[in-house]
Write an enzyme that holds these catalytic residues in place. Structure first.
Site, short mmCIF file in Angstrom:
data_model
loop_
_atom_site.label_atom_id
_atom_site.label_comp_id
_atom_site.label_asym_id
_atom_site.label_seq_id
_atom_site.Cartn_x
_atom_site.Cartn_y
_atom_site.Cartn_z
N ALA A 24 4.49 -5.52 -9.17
CA ALA A 24 4.87 -4.36 -9.97
C ALA A 24 6.34 -4.52 -10.32
CB ALA A 24 4.69 -3.09 -9.16
N HIS A 54 8.13 -8.60 2.16
CA HIS A 54 9.26 -8.32 1.29
C HIS A 54 10.59 -8.43 2.07
CE1 HIS A 54 5.91 -6.11 -0.64
NE2 HIS A 54 6.46 -6.54 -1.74
N HIS A 113 -1.01 -1.81 8.01
CA HIS A 113 -1.02 -2.46 6.70
C HIS A 113 -0.61 -3.92 6.86
CE1 HIS A 113 -1.72 1.07 4.20
NE2 HIS A 113 -1.05 1.71 5.13
N TYR A 145 13.11 -6.54 1.70
CA TYR A 145 13.61 -5.21 2.09
C TYR A 145 12.96 -4.70 3.38
CZ TYR A 145 9.36 -3.42 -0.27
OH TYR A 145 8.08 -3.21 -0.64
N GLU A 146 11.85 -5.31 3.77
CA GLU A 146 11.22 -4.88 5.02
C GLU A 146 11.98 -5.41 6.24
OE1 GLU A 146 6.67 -4.96 5.02
OE2 GLU A 146 7.16 -6.24 3.31
N SER A 181 0.75 -4.92 -6.74
CA SER A 181 0.30 -3.60 -7.17
C SER A 181 -0.56 -3.74 -8.43
CB SER A 181 1.48 -2.71 -7.49
OG SER A 181 2.36 -2.70 -6.40
N ASN A 212 6.88 1.20 -14.55
CA ASN A 212 7.82 2.26 -14.91
C ASN A 212 8.93 1.65 -15.75
OD1 ASN A 212 8.46 1.01 -12.08
ND2 ASN A 212 10.43 1.69 -12.86
N HIS A 237 8.19 6.05 -6.28
CA HIS A 237 7.14 5.14 -5.84
C HIS A 237 5.77 5.66 -6.32
CE1 HIS A 237 5.21 2.09 -3.53
NE2 HIS A 237 4.59 2.94 -2.74
N MET A 262 11.18 -6.44 -6.69
CA MET A 262 11.69 -6.77 -5.35
C MET A 262 10.85 -7.84 -4.64
SD MET A 262 12.14 -2.85 -4.10
CE MET A 262 12.69 -1.55 -5.24
N SER A 263 10.13 -8.63 -5.42
CA SER A 263 9.29 -9.65 -4.76
C SER A 263 9.26 -10.93 -5.60
CB SER A 263 7.86 -9.11 -4.59
OG SER A 263 7.23 -8.98 -5.85
N1 HPA Z 1 12.79 -1.72 -9.77
C1 HPA Z 1 12.54 -2.58 -8.77
N2 HPA Z 1 11.31 -2.84 -8.32
C2 HPA Z 1 10.29 -2.20 -8.91
C3 HPA Z 1 10.49 -1.28 -9.95
C4 HPA Z 1 11.81 -1.03 -10.40
O1 HPA Z 1 12.06 -0.23 -11.33
N3 HPA Z 1 9.25 -0.82 -10.31
C5 HPA Z 1 8.36 -1.45 -9.50
N4 HPA Z 1 8.97 -2.28 -8.66
#
Ligand code: HPA
Length: 269
Positions: A110, A80, A58, A82-83, A27, A232, A244, A208-209
């Site tokens: 990100a 990922h 995608h 989680y996918e 990201s 964030n 998100h 998460m990556s």
């Molecule tokens: N947690 C996990 N993964 C993320 C976050 C988060 O706060 N922000 C962006 N990816």
């Protein structure tokens, strides 16, 4: 190994010369591929053995081209956990890149900021990581051709590349924080209690990556550089829910700075 070799063979046949460096566009760097000239694009679906995409439309692609006179291979879109991919599948492309002959891997992502002095929009050089979630990409029989069964992780984030990133940040005037990235499986963001736990354990950011890929890269002796875009503050730090949308918005706002930094890094490699 056969599947890895097949995928690598296919890519070599399409791009010809193999670049030293591959860049994974997380990201904030989603548009970076546009900066390359003389491009060849290879959708992941065309590469034999690449995991099938779970998101229709995608699917992701490799973008090979030139940047500042040097060949570069970008990965637009990653896999990922989680996918629903197995850790092995998430890290598969790293082993393919190594077999191709790529020597250094720049991973971007990100992440949520755990260190309270961080602010959304900050960029963080990853100096180390924490992963205690059970499974790992290298579980199962070891492929000796790629690397040893047991291997060192104390220099997984290659000190030499960490120095290059610090220098590039200095030269471009981009503020670059540093810290430890904690891997969480997602897809839910963490709870405030999990974030307090991660902070106690020494994490500065959470995402998460990246970590499965870094493990695979360390195994096969690739140099790694990791940079997080703090999109964030992690759960519970601010009195507001995580979304998100916030992640996407911050990543978009920081895009130019992120691109400047990464370009300056690539020039020095
Ligand atoms: N947690 C996990 N993964 C993320 C976050 C988060 O706060 N922000 C962006 N990816």
């Amino acid at each position: 190994m056969e599947t890895i070799r097949k995928a690598a063979g296919y890519i070599t046949a399409r791009i010809g010369e193999v670049p030293q460096t591959a860049l994974v566009l997380g990201s904030g760097l989603g548009d970076f591929g546009k900066q390359l000239t003389e491009k060849t694009e290879i959708p992941y679906v065309e590469i034999p053995g690449f995991p099938a995409s779970t998101v229709p439309g995608h699917a992701g692609k490799l973008i090979y081209g030139n940047l500042c006179g040097k060949p570069l291979l970008c990965l637009s879109g990653r896999f990922h956990f989680y996918e629903g991919y197995e850790m092995k599948e998430v890290a598969f492309y790293v082993q393919v890149l190594r077999t191709l002959g790529v020597q250094q891997l720049i991973l971007t992502n990100a992440a949520g900021g755990i260190r309270t002095s961080f602010r959304p929009g900050d960029l963080m050089l990853i100096t180390d990581h924490i992963k205690f979630f059970d499974t790992t990409p290298l579980r199962g029989s070891n492929v000796e051709e790629l690397g040893p069964r047991f291997f060192d992780m104390s220099r997984a984030y290659t000190p030499e590349l960490v120095e290059v990133a610090r220098k590039a940040a200095n030269e471009t005037g981009v503020a670059l924080r540093e810290g430890v990235y904690a891997f969480m499986p997602g897809p839910c963001f963490e709870t405030p209690a999990e974030i307090r736990m991660l902070r106690t354990l020494g994490a500065d950011a959470v995402g998460m990556s990246t970590v499965p890929e870094v493990i695979a890269a360390a195994h096969c002796g690739m140099k790694v550089l990791g940079i997080s875009c703090i999109t964030n503050m992690a759960a519970g730090i601010l009195n507001q829910p995580l979304s998100h949308e916030e992640v996407i918005e911050t990543a978009d706002n920081v895009k130019e700075t992120f691109e400047t930094l990464v370009k300056a890094i690539l020039k020095q490699l």
